[in-house]
Design an enzyme around this catalytic site. Structure first.
Site, PDB file in Angstrom:
ATOM      1  N   LEU A 293       0.832  -1.251   0.110  1.00 52.42           N
ATOM      2  CA  LEU A 293       0.088   0.055  -0.135  1.00 52.42           C
ATOM      3  C   LEU A 293       1.009   1.196  -0.015  1.00 52.42           C
ATOM      4  O   LEU A 293       1.807   1.278   0.549  1.00 52.42           O
ATOM      5  CB  LEU A 293      -0.830   0.115   1.369  1.00 52.42           C
ATOM      6  CG  LEU A 293      -1.828  -1.085   1.430  1.00 52.42           C
ATOM      7  CD1 LEU A 293      -2.738  -0.796   2.859  1.00 52.42           C
ATOM      8  CD2 LEU A 293      -2.903  -1.140   0.291  1.00 52.42           C
ATOM      9  N   ASP A 294       0.306   2.266  -0.500  1.00 52.02           N
ATOM     10  CA  ASP A 294       1.119   3.536  -0.516  1.00 52.02           C
ATOM     11  C   ASP A 294       1.281   3.988   1.068  1.00 52.02           C
ATOM     12  O   ASP A 294       0.376   3.593   1.819  1.00 52.02           O
ATOM     13  CB  ASP A 294       0.574   4.718  -1.243  1.00 52.02           C
ATOM     14  CG  ASP A 294       0.402   4.314  -2.789  1.00 52.02           C
ATOM     15  OD1 ASP A 294       1.112   3.497  -3.482  1.00 52.02           O
ATOM     16  OD2 ASP A 294      -0.409   4.978  -3.593  1.00 52.02           O
ATOM     17  N   ALA A 295       2.396   4.622   1.054  1.00 53.24           N
ATOM     18  CA  ALA A 295       2.609   5.116   2.615  1.00 53.24           C
ATOM     19  C   ALA A 295       1.358   5.875   3.371  1.00 53.24           C
ATOM     20  O   ALA A 295       0.944   5.562   4.374  1.00 53.24           O
ATOM     21  CB  ALA A 295       3.978   5.892   2.771  1.00 53.24           C
TER      22      ALA A 295
ATOM     23  N   ARG B 207      -5.279   6.009  -7.504  1.00 50.08           N
ATOM     24  CA  ARG B 207      -4.625   7.368  -7.688  1.00 50.08           C
ATOM     25  C   ARG B 207      -4.761   7.986  -9.010  1.00 50.08           C
ATOM     26  O   ARG B 207      -5.418   8.964  -9.577  1.00 50.08           O
ATOM     27  CB  ARG B 207      -3.992   7.752  -6.972  1.00 50.08           C
ATOM     28  CG  ARG B 207      -3.791   7.345  -5.259  1.00 50.08           C
ATOM     29  CD  ARG B 207      -2.505   7.403  -4.668  1.00 50.08           C
ATOM     30  NE  ARG B 207      -1.959   8.672  -4.471  1.00 50.08           N
ATOM     31  CZ  ARG B 207      -0.845   8.906  -4.138  1.00 50.08           C
ATOM     32  NH1 ARG B 207      -0.063   7.826  -3.777  1.00 50.08           N
ATOM     33  NH2 ARG B 207      -0.371  10.227  -4.209  1.00 50.08           N
TER      34      ARG B 207
ATOM     35  N   THR C  24      -1.798   5.480   2.364  1.00 56.21           N
ATOM     36  CA  THR C  24      -2.825   4.917   2.072  1.00 56.21           C
ATOM     37  C   THR C  24      -3.282   3.937   3.354  1.00 56.21           C
ATOM     38  O   THR C  24      -2.146   3.232   3.555  1.00 56.21           O
ATOM     39  CB  THR C  24      -3.055   3.954   0.857  1.00 56.21           C
ATOM     40  OG1 THR C  24      -2.811   5.192  -0.212  1.00 56.21           O
ATOM     41  CG2 THR C  24      -4.151   3.084   0.809  1.00 56.21           C
TER      42      THR C  24
END
Length: 255
Positions: free
Chosen positions: A85-87, A185, A89
């Site tokens: 996961l993105d930091a 995104r 998110t």
């Protein structure tokens, strides 16, 4: 320089290999753990694993600090990591504890056999309210931190469905067929409905400030897959983090 003159060249030292070192991660909780897998509920501001340039906490370091055993498969800095996961998110992320789990889950993600469901607050009202974005994604030329829809990018498919419409934004449920970096995104921005608060992909800073958002409103709400030990179907869910919930409460009161 004239021919024959002495030339001194100083080469930079070789890069130091990245390695996950134990570091506690406040706010990260364990949703499920058994002999093969750990499912964590990741807070904002935490990366999946160490990467060049990232100095903040990571899921892998947090698990090591708490004494959890992680599979040794994969590069040293991301052992046991089967997806990311993105930091900024929040939500559910699975990590392999056993070597069997690592290979089985990596293959399941490659074969698109994992159910990945996200909720996102996006700007405006998507038209149609339910749809699919099928557009290839690649790193944006000249911008190493940003991705974009690019003709020769990797195939990427995102399904979305509007859950609730507010005055200036919509809560959508997103199901991923593929798992490209920044996929949700990028795709929501491509259809001109970026995730609220996502300045990297064109979100309105005025709206973000009004909502009190300092990151993209994006949460991994459900994760389901065949358990690597016996193939039984398992599914996990996660509630919105406090900052995301407060935004929805604000929009509901305003409507």
């Amino acid at each position: 320089m004239p021919a024959g003159e002495w030339l001194d060249v100083t080469l930079p030292p070789p890069p130091v290999p990245l390695q996950a070192r134990p570091e506690a991660v406040p706010g990260m909780t364990i949703v499920h753990e058994d002999d093969d897998i750990i499912v964590v509920d990741k807070p904002a501001g935490v990366a999946a694993h160490p990467t060049p340039g990232w100095t903040g906490p990571t899921v892998l370091q947090g698990l090591l600090a708490a004494g959890h055993t992680i599979a040794t498969s994969g590069a040293a800095e991301r052992q046991g990591i089967v997806h990311r996961l993105d930091a900024n998110t929040t939500g559910l992320m699975a990590v392999a504890k056993s070597e069997r789990a690592y290979s089985t889950l990596k293959q399941a993600f490659r074969d698109r056999e994992v159910d990945k469901v996200y909720h996102s607050l996006v700007q405006g009202h998507p038209d149609p309210l339910r749809g699919t974005v099928d557009a290839p994604i690649a790193r944006q030329p000249g911008n190493s931190g940003r991705f974009a829809v690019v003709a020769d990018g990797r195939p990427s498919v995102t399904h979305y469905d509007t859950v609730e419409a507010f005055r200036a934004a919509s809560l959508v449920e997103v199901i991923l067929e593929t798992g490209r970096t920044h996929q949700i995104r990028v795709h929501m921005s491509a259809i001109r409905h970026p995730c609220a608060g996502d300045r990297l992909y064109g979100a309105d800073p005025v709206l973000a400030a009004r909502l009190g958002l300092t990151r993209q409103w994006l949460h991994a709400v459900r994760l389901g897959f065949a358990h690597p030990a016996d193939g039984r179907r398992v599914e996990f869910s996660s509630d919105y983090s406090a900052d995301l919930r407060s935004v929805l409460d604000f929009l509901a009161a305003e409507s």
